[in-house]
Design a protein around this motif. Structure first.
Motif, PDB file in Angstrom:
ATOM      1  N   GLN A 309     -28.250 -65.911  -7.168  1.00  0.00           N
ATOM      2  CA  GLN A 309     -27.632 -65.947  -5.837  1.00  0.00           C
ATOM      3  C   GLN A 309     -26.463 -66.939  -5.853  1.00  0.00           C
ATOM      4  O   GLN A 309     -26.532 -67.980  -6.521  1.00  0.00           O
ATOM      5  N   LEU A 310     -25.401 -66.574  -5.126  1.00  0.00           N
ATOM      6  CA  LEU A 310     -24.207 -67.424  -5.104  1.00  0.00           C
ATOM      7  C   LEU A 310     -24.239 -68.393  -3.922  1.00  0.00           C
ATOM      8  O   LEU A 310     -24.487 -67.982  -2.787  1.00  0.00           O
ATOM      9  N   TYR A 311     -23.989 -69.663  -4.204  1.00  0.00           N
ATOM     10  CA  TYR A 311     -23.743 -70.671  -3.171  1.00  0.00           C
ATOM     11  C   TYR A 311     -22.261 -71.017  -3.261  1.00  0.00           C
ATOM     12  O   TYR A 311     -21.749 -71.266  -4.361  1.00  0.00           O
ATOM     13  N   LEU A 312     -21.587 -71.044  -2.120  1.00  0.00           N
ATOM     14  CA  LEU A 312     -20.139 -71.268  -2.109  1.00  0.00           C
ATOM     15  C   LEU A 312     -19.816 -72.644  -1.526  1.00  0.00           C
ATOM     16  O   LEU A 312     -20.379 -73.006  -0.478  1.00  0.00           O
ATOM     17  N   TYR A 313     -18.949 -73.365  -2.199  1.00  0.00           N
ATOM     18  CA  TYR A 313     -18.378 -74.595  -1.625  1.00  0.00           C
ATOM     19  C   TYR A 313     -17.013 -74.166  -1.097  1.00  0.00           C
ATOM     20  O   TYR A 313     -16.057 -74.024  -1.877  1.00  0.00           O
ATOM     21  N   VAL A 314     -16.942 -73.906   0.183  1.00  0.00           N
ATOM     22  CA  VAL A 314     -15.691 -73.387   0.752  1.00  0.00           C
ATOM     23  C   VAL A 314     -14.772 -74.560   1.077  1.00  0.00           C
ATOM     24  O   VAL A 314     -15.136 -75.451   1.849  1.00  0.00           O
ATOM     25  N   HIS A 315     -13.609 -74.588   0.415  1.00  0.00           N
ATOM     26  CA  HIS A 315     -12.626 -75.656   0.674  1.00  0.00           C
ATOM     27  C   HIS A 315     -11.499 -75.144   1.560  1.00  0.00           C
ATOM     28  O   HIS A 315     -11.184 -75.741   2.575  1.00  0.00           O
ATOM     29  N   SER A 363     -21.921 -72.424  -7.007  1.00  0.00           N
ATOM     30  CA  SER A 363     -23.086 -72.697  -7.848  1.00  0.00           C
ATOM     31  C   SER A 363     -23.850 -71.390  -7.914  1.00  0.00           C
ATOM     32  O   SER A 363     -24.106 -70.776  -6.869  1.00  0.00           O
ATOM     33  N   MET A 364     -24.218 -70.957  -9.109  1.00  0.00           N
ATOM     34  CA  MET A 364     -25.065 -69.765  -9.228  1.00  0.00           C
ATOM     35  C   MET A 364     -26.498 -70.246  -9.421  1.00  0.00           C
ATOM     36  O   MET A 364     -26.785 -70.965 -10.388  1.00  0.00           O
ATOM     37  N   ILE A 365     -27.346 -69.852  -8.477  1.00  0.00           N
ATOM     38  CA  ILE A 365     -28.739 -70.302  -8.510  1.00  0.00           C
ATOM     39  C   ILE A 365     -29.613 -69.130  -8.953  1.00  0.00           C
ATOM     40  O   ILE A 365     -29.589 -68.060  -8.341  1.00  0.00           O
ATOM     41  N   ALA A 387     -25.623 -64.177 -14.755  1.00  0.00           N
ATOM     42  CA  ALA A 387     -24.648 -65.164 -14.274  1.00  0.00           C
ATOM     43  C   ALA A 387     -23.293 -64.954 -14.959  1.00  0.00           C
ATOM     44  O   ALA A 387     -22.236 -64.984 -14.316  1.00  0.00           O
ATOM     45  N   GLY A 388     -23.312 -64.728 -16.265  1.00  0.00           N
ATOM     46  CA  GLY A 388     -22.062 -64.478 -16.993  1.00  0.00           C
ATOM     47  C   GLY A 388     -21.395 -63.210 -16.489  1.00  0.00           C
ATOM     48  O   GLY A 388     -20.166 -63.161 -16.318  1.00  0.00           O
ATOM     49  N   ALA A 389     -22.196 -62.190 -16.238  1.00  0.00           N
ATOM     50  CA  ALA A 389     -21.651 -60.915 -15.769  1.00  0.00           C
ATOM     51  C   ALA A 389     -21.050 -61.065 -14.366  1.00  0.00           C
ATOM     52  O   ALA A 389     -19.967 -60.543 -14.083  1.00  0.00           O
ATOM     53  N   VAL A 390     -21.743 -61.809 -13.499  1.00  0.00           N
ATOM     54  CA  VAL A 390     -21.190 -62.073 -12.161  1.00  0.00           C
ATOM     55  C   VAL A 390     -19.882 -62.846 -12.314  1.00  0.00           C
ATOM     56  O   VAL A 390     -18.872 -62.531 -11.678  1.00  0.00           O
ATOM     57  N   GLY A 391     -19.907 -63.844 -13.190  1.00  0.00           N
ATOM     58  CA  GLY A 391     -18.697 -64.639 -13.440  1.00  0.00           C
ATOM     59  C   GLY A 391     -17.543 -63.755 -13.892  1.00  0.00           C
ATOM     60  O   GLY A 391     -16.409 -63.926 -13.458  1.00  0.00           O
ATOM     61  N   HIS A 392     -17.847 -62.789 -14.734  1.00  0.00           N
ATOM     62  CA  HIS A 392     -16.767 -61.930 -15.227  1.00  0.00           C
ATOM     63  C   HIS A 392     -16.163 -61.099 -14.097  1.00  0.00           C
ATOM     64  O   HIS A 392     -14.945 -60.942 -13.998  1.00  0.00           O
ATOM     65  N   GLN A 426     -37.561 -72.494  -5.837  1.00  0.00           N
ATOM     66  CA  GLN A 426     -36.474 -71.639  -5.317  1.00  0.00           C
ATOM     67  C   GLN A 426     -35.483 -71.231  -6.412  1.00  0.00           C
ATOM     68  O   GLN A 426     -34.688 -70.332  -6.217  1.00  0.00           O
ATOM     69  N   GLY A 427     -35.494 -71.959  -7.506  1.00  0.00           N
ATOM     70  CA  GLY A 427     -34.581 -71.594  -8.585  1.00  0.00           C
ATOM     71  C   GLY A 427     -33.891 -72.797  -9.191  1.00  0.00           C
ATOM     72  O   GLY A 427     -34.188 -73.954  -8.848  1.00  0.00           O
ATOM     73  N   GLN A 428     -32.983 -72.523 -10.086  1.00  0.00           N
ATOM     74  CA  GLN A 428     -32.222 -73.577 -10.766  1.00  0.00           C
ATOM     75  C   GLN A 428     -30.772 -73.145 -10.883  1.00  0.00           C
ATOM     76  O   GLN A 428     -30.485 -71.960 -10.999  1.00  0.00           O
ATOM     77  N   VAL A 429     -29.901 -74.145 -10.893  1.00  0.00           N
ATOM     78  CA  VAL A 429     -28.481 -73.837 -11.067  1.00  0.00           C
ATOM     79  C   VAL A 429     -28.260 -73.477 -12.535  1.00  0.00           C
ATOM     80  O   VAL A 429     -28.772 -74.160 -13.434  1.00  0.00           O
ATOM     81  N   ILE A 430     -27.540 -72.362 -12.774  1.00  0.00           N
ATOM     82  CA  ILE A 430     -27.291 -72.011 -14.175  1.00  0.00           C
ATOM     83  C   ILE A 430     -25.802 -71.845 -14.507  1.00  0.00           C
ATOM     84  O   ILE A 430     -25.446 -71.742 -15.680  1.00  0.00           O
TER      85      ILE A 430
END
Ligand SMILES: Cc1cc2nc3c(=O)[nH]c(=O)nc-3n(C[C@H](O)[C@H](O)[C@H](O)COP(=O)(O)O)c2cc1C
Length: 446
Positions: A309-315, A363-365, A387-392, A426-430
Motif C-alpha cells: 500500500q502507498l503512503y504519500l508525503y504530499v508536499h 513509503s510503500m508499506i 514494490a519494484g513493479a509499482v515503482g516502475h 500492519q506491515g513494514q516499509v519496504i
C-alpha cells in the motif's frame, strides 16, 4: 565494484538488429530477431551514459533502473517456434545488444506452450559489495522493476505476459546451467498474436553453455543474504487471500492524459538526482494518473491480491493540503497527518534531500504477515517484487506526465514505522519513492 556486464563466453552470438522500431504501434514483426530486439531495446538495453565529473570516465545507464546503477538482474530467455530464430536458451548481452546462444533445440521449463519465456536472475554480489546485507532487498526491488520493464514493453508490442514466482529454484538453476552466482527469481511467459511464430524445431538440445565471465577477483559472502535466499526457496504452493479493501474519503479527479509514446518514455526515463523545490506544483490530475498507473493489475501467480500500500508525503500538489495520505486501491486518499512533511520525508529517507524537494514522496508499506501466511517465506520476495513493479509504473507514469522520479532504497525502517504509526502486524516499509520536477543532471551525456 563487480563488472556490471555478464557474458557467457565461447558460445554462438546472435545479432539483434540495430534500431528496432518503437513498439507503440503493434506491428507484426517479420522475424524473431526483430521481435526480440524490439522487446529488449525497450526494456533492458543501454539507453544513456554518464560521466564521472572528477575523472571523465563514462558509464552506461539502462532502460530499467537499478539501485546504485549496479544492475544485479540478468535476462535469459527461451524461445520455441519463433520465426527465423533458432529454438534454444539465450542470455541477453546488453553491452552489445546481442543474444548469447547457450543451448539450441527444444528447451522447455514451464508447462505452457508460450513461444518466449524469460528467466530473470539476480547476482546479489553486484549489490552486496556496496550495500552489504541490505543488498538482497535491492536485488528484489530491481527484479520487480525489470519484470515491469519487460512486460510493459511486451504489452506495447501487443503481447500478453504472465509471471511465475512459484518454481523450484534448484531445478531451474540446473535446467538452465546458470553460473553459481546467478539466482533465478522470476519466469515471465510471453504470448500473443503479435509474436511471429512457426512450428517449433523439436529435436535434441545441443549445449554450448559458455563460460561465465568473472565479475571481480574477490567475492565477500554475506551470511544474511545467503540465509534469506535459502529461507525463501520454494517449499509449498499457496492459495490467495483477499487483499485489504477500503477507500479514502478524499476522491481523486479523473487522471490527466498523456500523449507521449511508450518507446520515447521508456528510453528517456532517468532517475532524478534531485528535484526543484520552491513553488512548482503538480496537479491532482497528474497525481491521479500516476496512482492509477500504479494500481493497474499485475499478471503473475503471486499477484492476485496486492501486498503493498502507498503512503504519500504530499508536499506540493495543487488543491491537496500538505500532509501524509494513504492511497486506497478502490479509490481515494485518506489523510492521516496534516502539515509540512518535507523535513520528515527527507529525514526518513536517510537524509536525502530529494524526498523533501519532490512534489510527492512515498513509503510503500507491505503486509509481510499476509505474504508469509499465503506464500510462506517465499512471500518476502513477492512483496519486494511488487514494490519494484509499482515503482516502475511510477517512474514511467511520472515521465509520461512531464515529471521525473527516483526510487529510494535507503530509508530508516523503524523511524518510518514510528512516524506513520504502523504497528508490526500492519506491515513494514519496504521501498521509498519520490516524484517531482528534476534538476539538471550535469553527469548525463548530451
Ligand atoms: C531499488 C532502487 C533503489 C534506489 N535507491 C536510491 C536512493 O536511495 N537514492 C537515490 O538517489 N537513487 C536511488 N535509486 C536510483 C538509482 O540510483 C538509479 O536507478 C541508477 O543510478 C540508474 O539510473 P537511471 O534510473 O537513470 O537509469 C534507486 C533505484 C532503485 C531501482
Amino acid at each position: 565494484m563487480p563488472d556490471p556486464f555478464r557474458h557467457y563466453e565461447g558460445v554462438p552470438l546472435l545479432d539483434l538488429p540495430a534500431d528496432p522500431p518503437s513498439p507503440q504501434v503493434p506491428t507484426l514483426a517479420p522475424d524473431g530477431a526483430a521481435f526480440l530486439s524490439q522487446l529488449l531495446f525497450y526494456s533492458a538495453a543501454i539507453s544513456a551514459s554518464k560521466r564521472v565529473p572528477s575523472t571523465g570516465a563514462k558509464y552506461a545507464l539502462r532502460v530499467n533502473p537499478s539501485s546504485g546503477n549496479l544492475h544485479p538482474t540478468e535476462f535469459h530467455f527461451i524461445t520455441r517456434g519463433l520465426n527465423r530464430w533458432p529454438d534454444g536458451l539465450y542470455h541477453y548481452r546488453p553491452s552489445s545488444h546481442m543474444a548469447e546462444q547457450r543451448a539450441r533445440g527444444d528447451f522447455k521449463i514451464t508447462s505452457s506452450d508460450a513461444p518466449v519465456v524469460f528467466v530473470l536472475t539476480s547476482i546479489a554480489w553486484r549489490e552486496a559489495w556496496k550495500y552489504r546485507s541490505r543488498a538482497y532487498r535491492y536485488c528484489l526491488h530491481d527484479m520487480g522493476h525489470a519484470w515491469q520493464a519487460l512486460v510493459l514493453a511486451a504489452h506495447a508490442s501487443g503481447c500478453e505476459s504472465f509471471a511465475i514466482g512459484q518454481f523450484a529454484d534448484d531445478s531451474l538453476v540446473e535446467a538452465c546451467r546458470l553460473n553459481e552466482d546467478e539466482w533465478p527469481m522470476l519466469l515471465v511467459e510471453l504470448r500473443g498474436p503479435s509474436i511471429p511464430v512457426r512450428t517449433p524445431d523439436g529435436g535434441e538440445t545441443v549445449w554450448f553453455g559458455g563460460r561465465a565471465n568473472s565479475l571481480s577477483p574477490e567475492v565477500i559472502r554475506y551470511p544474511a543474504i545467503d540465509g534469506i535466499h535459502a529461507a525463501t526457496k520454494l517449499t509449498r504452493l499457496a492459495e490467495t487471500e483477499p487483499a485489504l479493501a477500503g477507500s479514502g474519503e478524499i476522491p481523486l479527479p479523473p487522471p490527466a492524459a498523456s500523449t507521449r509514446a511508450f518507446g520515447d518514455v521508456v528510453r528517456a526515463r532517468r532517475s532524478a538526482l534531485d528535484f526543484r523545490g520552491g513553488d512548482l506544483t503538480m496537479s491532482q490530475a497528474q497525481l491521479s494518473a500516476i496512482l492509477a498507473a500504479s494500481a493497474q493489475p499485475f499478471f503473475a501467480d503471486f499477484a492476485r491480491a496486492r501486498l503493498v500500500q502507498l503512503y504519500l508525503y504530499v508536499h506540493r500538489v495543487d488543491g491537496l493540503k500538505p500532509g501524509v495520505y494513504r492511497h486506497w486501491q478502490d479509490g481515494g486518499l485518506e489523510r492521516i497527518k496534516s502539515g509540512d512533511q518535507r523535513v520528515a520525508a527527507a529525514g526518513l529517507s536517510l537524509g536525502q534531500a530529494l524526498a523533501g524537494n519532490a512534489c510527492v514522496a512515498f513509503s510503500m508499506i507491505a503486509d509481510l504477515d499476509r505474504a508469509a501466511r499465503v506464500f510462506g517465506d517465499r512471500g518476502y520476495r513477492y512483496a519486494h517484487f511488487e514494490a519494484g513493479a509499482v515503482g516502475h509504473r511510477l517512474y514511467l507514469a511520472a515521465e509520461a506526465h512531464g515529471l521525473g522520479a527516483t526510487g529510494i532504497g535507503a530509508f530508516f525502517d523503524d523511524q518510518v514505522h514510528r512516524y506513520l504509526e504502523i504497528a508490526p502486524e500492519q506491515g513494514q516499509v519496504i521501498y521509498h519513492f519520490a516524484i517531482g520536477y528534476p534538476v539538471h543532471d550535469p553527469r548525463l551525456d548530451a
